[in-house]
Design an enzyme around this catalytic site. Structure first.
Site, mmCIF file in Angstrom:
data_model
loop_
_atom_site.group_PDB
_atom_site.id
_atom_site.type_symbol
_atom_site.label_atom_id
_atom_site.label_comp_id
_atom_site.label_asym_id
_atom_site.label_seq_id
_atom_site.Cartn_x
_atom_site.Cartn_y
_atom_site.Cartn_z
ATOM 1 N N LYS A 174 7.881 18.510 139.416
ATOM 2 C CA LYS A 174 7.972 19.969 139.260
ATOM 3 C C LYS A 174 8.561 20.603 140.528
ATOM 4 O O LYS A 174 9.339 21.561 140.444
ATOM 5 C CB LYS A 174 6.600 20.559 138.961
ATOM 6 C CG LYS A 174 6.588 22.088 138.789
ATOM 7 C CD LYS A 174 7.484 22.545 137.645
ATOM 8 C CE LYS A 174 7.578 24.073 137.543
ATOM 9 N NZ LYS A 174 6.328 24.684 137.055
ATOM 10 N N LYS A 242 5.313 30.766 145.894
ATOM 11 C CA LYS A 242 4.240 29.780 146.078
ATOM 12 C C LYS A 242 4.744 28.372 145.787
ATOM 13 O O LYS A 242 4.448 27.418 146.517
ATOM 14 C CB LYS A 242 3.062 30.138 145.159
ATOM 15 C CG LYS A 242 1.894 29.159 145.189
ATOM 16 C CD LYS A 242 1.991 28.052 144.137
ATOM 17 C CE LYS A 242 2.021 28.575 142.730
ATOM 18 N NZ LYS A 242 2.035 27.467 141.732
#
Length: 301
Positions: A174, A242
């Site tokens: 990811k 983030k």
């Protein structure tokens, strides 16, 4: 009588709510928990059962799925006194769809393994549209046998489902995904800004690029949203920043230089400083326009 496993789903944000709806439509019994009640109560009207805590949810189901914002959220959901770990049973499956640091996924995996519970880190890509349509890309780390057991659930949520390898490898994948998406969005923003500053029709530019090597899902979907000046969040800039922090932390651990990702993170920092953290991450377009001296008649959404 249904033989489908009972599912508990924790985290009912932009991504979580449509995923729960897809599970309900597929015939799964779903119990939900969220820190705020409105999302829970909405899903209750659509067939979900409510739980008062992660521990209570876990007692009522066979598979626990989490989809929350960051590593500390997963840590709290699992390890708090009323967390999943306190009531989970041997033989159950824990699936984390969140995008978090790989080290946290490995920590969770090890804690559950001691109790005879199988854990998978399975971050997703595809945004709110993919969640709504059940077409998410899902990248999975953990034991292959557990992946096979969980595959029917994944097939309800997504279309491109890839088993990567051992625990934590889904999260690393990811991170790689976010690098590519961040760079592509930045490139599209630069291209549309150049077109606009040069007096060239951005609609036609996008149309032409979609027919060549520049074609991508990001250009197709997010390029359209940029041209429409639709910055309502399908994926908030705060969350993407983030994710890039995870990318840069992972790179530091590996003693790896990723200057492109660092630059993308700095652009997002600039947008956050302008109070745009709640907008979609494609709002990077507005930063390029500002640097180019391009003024827009309407306020950004």
């Amino acid at each position: 009588m249904s033989t489908l496993p009972k599912i508990g789903f924790i985290g009912l944000g932009i991504m979580g709510q449509p995923m729960v709806r897809n599970l309900l439509k597929a015939g799964y019994s779903v119990t939900v928990y969220n820190r705020s009640r409105p999302a829970m109560e909405l899903l209750q009207t659509q067939g979900a059962t409510l739980a008062i805590s992660p521990a209570a949810l876990t007692l009522a189901v066979d598979v626990v799925i989490t989809c929350v914002s960051d590593s500390p959220d997963v840590e709290a959901i699992v390890f708090s006194p009323t967390g999943v770990l306190s009531s989970i049973r041997s033989g159950m499956i824990f699936i984390d769809l969140s995008t978090i640091a790989a080290f946290m996924s490995r920590t969770v995996y090890a804690a559950f393994k001691e109790l005879g519970v199988s854990a998978l880190d399975a971050p997703v890509s595809g945004g709110d549209i993919g969640a709504q349509q059940g077409t998410l890309s899902i990248m999975v780390g953990g034991d292959a046998e557990t992946f096979d057991r969980a595959l029917p659930i994944f097939q309800t949520l997504g279309k491109n489902i890839v088993y990567i390898g051992e625990a934590g490898s889904g999260q690393v994948t990811k991170a790689c995904n976010q690098i590519v998406v961040a760079h592509t969005v930045q490139g599209i923003a630069e291209a549309l800004t150049l077109a606009k500053k040069s007096g060239v029709n951005g609609e036609k530019v996008r149309e032409a690029l979609l027919g060549g090597f520049a074609q991508s899902k990001v250009l197709e979907i997010h390029g359209r949203k940029m041209l429409d000046r639709n910055f309502q969040p399908g994926f908030k800039l705060d969350l993407f920043r983030k994710d890039l922090n995870i990318v840069l932390q992972t790179a530091m651990q590996e003693k790896l230089s990723l200057p492109g990702s660092a630059h993308a993170a700095e652009l997002m920092n600039a947008l956050k400083a302008q109070g745009k953290g709640e907008l979609d991450f494609i709002a990077v377009l507005t930063l390029y326009e500002m640097l180019a001296g391009i003024e827009n008649d309407a306020e950004e959404q």
